[in-house]
Enzyme design. Structure first.
Site, short mmCIF file in Angstrom:
data_model
loop_
_atom_site.label_atom_id
_atom_site.label_comp_id
_atom_site.label_asym_id
_atom_site.label_seq_id
_atom_site.Cartn_x
_atom_site.Cartn_y
_atom_site.Cartn_z
N CYS A 127 27.05 20.30 22.40
CA CYS A 127 25.98 19.43 22.90
C CYS A 127 24.63 20.13 22.94
O CYS A 127 23.59 19.48 23.04
CB CYS A 127 26.33 18.91 24.29
SG CYS A 127 27.94 18.13 24.37
N HIS A 177 20.08 16.81 28.05
CA HIS A 177 21.29 16.31 27.40
C HIS A 177 21.84 15.16 28.25
O HIS A 177 21.93 15.26 29.47
CB HIS A 177 22.31 17.45 27.28
CG HIS A 177 23.65 17.00 26.84
ND1 HIS A 177 23.83 16.11 25.80
CD2 HIS A 177 24.90 17.29 27.32
CE1 HIS A 177 25.12 15.88 25.65
NE2 HIS A 177 25.79 16.58 26.55
N ASN A 209 27.46 9.81 26.26
CA ASN A 209 27.15 11.19 25.85
C ASN A 209 27.45 11.33 24.36
O ASN A 209 28.60 11.26 23.95
CB ASN A 209 28.02 12.14 26.69
CG ASN A 209 27.84 13.59 26.31
OD1 ASN A 209 27.27 13.91 25.27
ND2 ASN A 209 28.36 14.47 27.15
O1 UT7 Z 1 28.46 17.34 27.21
C1 UT7 Z 1 29.09 17.85 28.33
C2 UT7 Z 1 30.24 17.00 28.62
N1 UT7 Z 1 30.80 16.85 29.90
C3 UT7 Z 1 30.19 16.56 31.06
O2 UT7 Z 1 29.02 16.54 31.22
C4 UT7 Z 1 31.12 16.23 32.18
C5 UT7 Z 1 30.65 16.69 33.52
N2 UT7 Z 1 31.53 16.14 34.55
C6 UT7 Z 1 31.44 14.85 34.94
O3 UT7 Z 1 30.59 14.11 34.47
C7 UT7 Z 1 32.39 14.39 36.05
O4 UT7 Z 1 33.10 15.49 36.55
C8 UT7 Z 1 33.39 13.31 35.54
C9 UT7 Z 1 32.64 12.01 35.29
C10 UT7 Z 1 34.09 13.77 34.29
C11 UT7 Z 1 34.42 13.03 36.62
O5 UT7 Z 1 33.79 12.63 37.82
P1 UT7 Z 1 34.21 13.31 39.20
O6 UT7 Z 1 33.43 12.65 40.24
O7 UT7 Z 1 34.05 14.80 39.04
O8 UT7 Z 1 35.71 12.89 39.32
P2 UT7 Z 1 37.02 13.80 39.46
O9 UT7 Z 1 37.27 14.55 38.19
O10 UT7 Z 1 36.93 14.58 40.73
O11 UT7 Z 1 38.14 12.73 39.62
C12 UT7 Z 1 38.22 11.89 40.79
C13 UT7 Z 1 39.33 10.90 40.59
C14 UT7 Z 1 40.64 11.54 40.09
O12 UT7 Z 1 41.70 10.85 40.71
P3 UT7 Z 1 42.45 11.47 41.97
O13 UT7 Z 1 42.98 12.79 41.53
O14 UT7 Z 1 41.38 11.60 43.04
O15 UT7 Z 1 43.48 10.45 42.29
C15 UT7 Z 1 40.63 11.23 38.62
O16 UT7 Z 1 41.93 11.17 38.06
O17 UT7 Z 1 38.96 9.96 39.58
C16 UT7 Z 1 40.02 9.86 38.59
N3 UT7 Z 1 39.43 9.48 37.34
C17 UT7 Z 1 39.19 8.18 37.02
N4 UT7 Z 1 39.43 7.04 37.69
C18 UT7 Z 1 39.06 5.90 37.09
C19 UT7 Z 1 39.02 10.26 36.32
N5 UT7 Z 1 38.51 9.50 35.33
C20 UT7 Z 1 38.62 8.21 35.74
C21 UT7 Z 1 38.27 6.98 35.16
N6 UT7 Z 1 38.51 5.85 35.88
N7 UT7 Z 1 37.70 6.88 33.93
#
Ligand code: UT7
Length: 324
Positions: free
Chosen positions: A114, A251, A281
């Site tokens: 990225c 980004h 993204n």
């Molecule tokens: O170019 C660089 C690329 N990457 C990035 O920039 C990613 C940076 N990170 C992020 O943007 C965030 O960490 C995410 C959007 C990926 C995730 O958001 P978060 O607030 O950090 O969520 P989390 O990973 O802590 O997950 C919270 C919950 C989990 O469930 P449990 O364990 O609490 O039951 C996940 O399994 O949300 C769940 N979850 C979802 N639920 C519904 C993860 N993805 C999804 C989804 N829909 N699409």
């Protein structure tokens, strides 16, 4: 060191199929979750076009915007980690698709995930500074849908396909750029993709390898630090203050990342240009798409000072200031 480079034209291309948050019917997810955690409402996914096809459309649009003769292009750099094939490079394929086979052109791809487009801009800026390049086409182009596990709800809802392009020239001396780049190769596990496969997302099967793997929260924390560091470093190198910067183009990964940076650095959020709500993204394509769209909408104008700042797999991060 400050370098002289003029961004003479910008263009972008969106992939054919718009995918809204509500279209992920096979996933245990919701529009509410995706919107509130990322700010993304939709993204575009390719149906038949590969990376070079998207790159071509963005390039043609940038050439038109620059008003140059395409035969003046002497350098093509494509930033991508989802090329059409391992070799030849997308840059060489693009040279052919532009009908420039008989023009002497240095053409190569650059992979810094990225962060790639900012690295391509810095590379071309250095080439222009030395006189090696006079007119360059730089493109950020990705078909990330090829490396998505469309059953991994934690990653696939975030990304989209697309391309953005700049024509950069050595015209004039007033268009000053300052640069910063860094890398942490030991953090490869945080964000990585093993291989490239085309997928039909309507009939996607679970994949076990070759897809993008990401530790979301680790990337989130890294991203906030990386963007803040990138902004600070280029500001220091440019000798400017943040007040003298019109817009920051980060980004386009997650609105919450940008909001964190804005609040941490006490920068008004209006200073950050975003379009991830509609594009998701698009990795190396995200910054040039956001900039080309903002220029087309009259937001970015001649004479403004901007910061481009990216982060991505590597882990890598980089920033550049430039006067438009
Ligand atoms: O170019 C660089 C690329 N990457 C990035 O920039 C990613 C940076 N990170 C992020 O943007 C965030 O960490 C995410 C959007 C990926 C995730 O958001 P978060 O607030 O950090 O969520 P989390 O990973 O802590 O997950 C919270 C919950 C989990 O469930 P449990 O364990 O609490 O039951 C996940 O399994 O949300 C769940 N979850 C979802 N639920 C519904 C993860 N993805 C999804 C989804 N829909 N699409």
């Amino acid at each position: 060191m400050n370098e002289y480079v003029k961004i003479k034209g910008m263009g972008y291309a969106t992939a054919q199929r718009r995918v809204n948050n509500t279209d992920f019917t096979w996933l245990d997810t919701s529009d509410e979750w995706i919107t509130s955690r990322t700010g993304i409402n939709s993204r575009y996914v390719t149906e038949t076009e590969n990376t070079s096809d998207l790159a071509l459309r963005a390039a043609v649009s940038a050439i038109e915007d620059a008003g140059i003769d395409k035969r003046d292009i002497d350098t093509i750099i494509v930033a991508t980690f989802t090329p059409d094939m391992l070799t030849p490079s997308v840059a060489s394929i693009l040279q052919a698709k532009l009908g420039l086979n008989d023009c002497p052109i240095m053409a190569f791809d650059l992979n810094s995930a990225c962060t790639g487009f900012v690295m391509a801009f810095q590379t071309v800026s250095a080439f222009i500074q030395t006189g090696r390049t006079k007119t360059a086409l730089i493109v950020g182009a990705e078909t990330l849908s090829k490396v998505m596990d469309w059953h991994d709800r934690g990653t696939c809802v975030l990304f989209g396909d697309g391309a953005g392009a700049f024509i950069c020239t050595n015209q004039g001396t007033q268009h000053v750029a300052s640069h910063f780049a860094n890398s942490r190769g030991d953090l490869e596990d945080v964000l990585s993709a093993e291989g490239l496969k085309l997928q039909d997302i309507s009939d996607a099967q679970p994949l076990t390898s070759g897809t993008l793997k990401m530790q979301g929260q680790a990337v989130f924390r890294f991203a906030v630090d990386a963007i803040s560091d990138g902004i600070r470093q280029v500001i220091e190198k440019s000798g400017l203050t943040l007040d003298q910067i019109d817009y920051i183009i980060p980004h386009q990964a997650n609105l919450r990342i940008i909001a964190h940076v804005a609040s941490k650095m006490k920068i008004p959020q209006e200073k950050f240009i975003t379009n991830l709500e509609r594009f998701g993204n698009t990795s190396a394509a995200s910054i040039p798409i956001a900039m080309a769209e903002a220029k087309a909408n009259g937001i970015l104008k001649e004479g403004q000072r901007i910061i481009m700042v990216g982060f991505g797999a590597g882990l890598t991060w980089a920033g550049s200031t430039v006067e438009l």
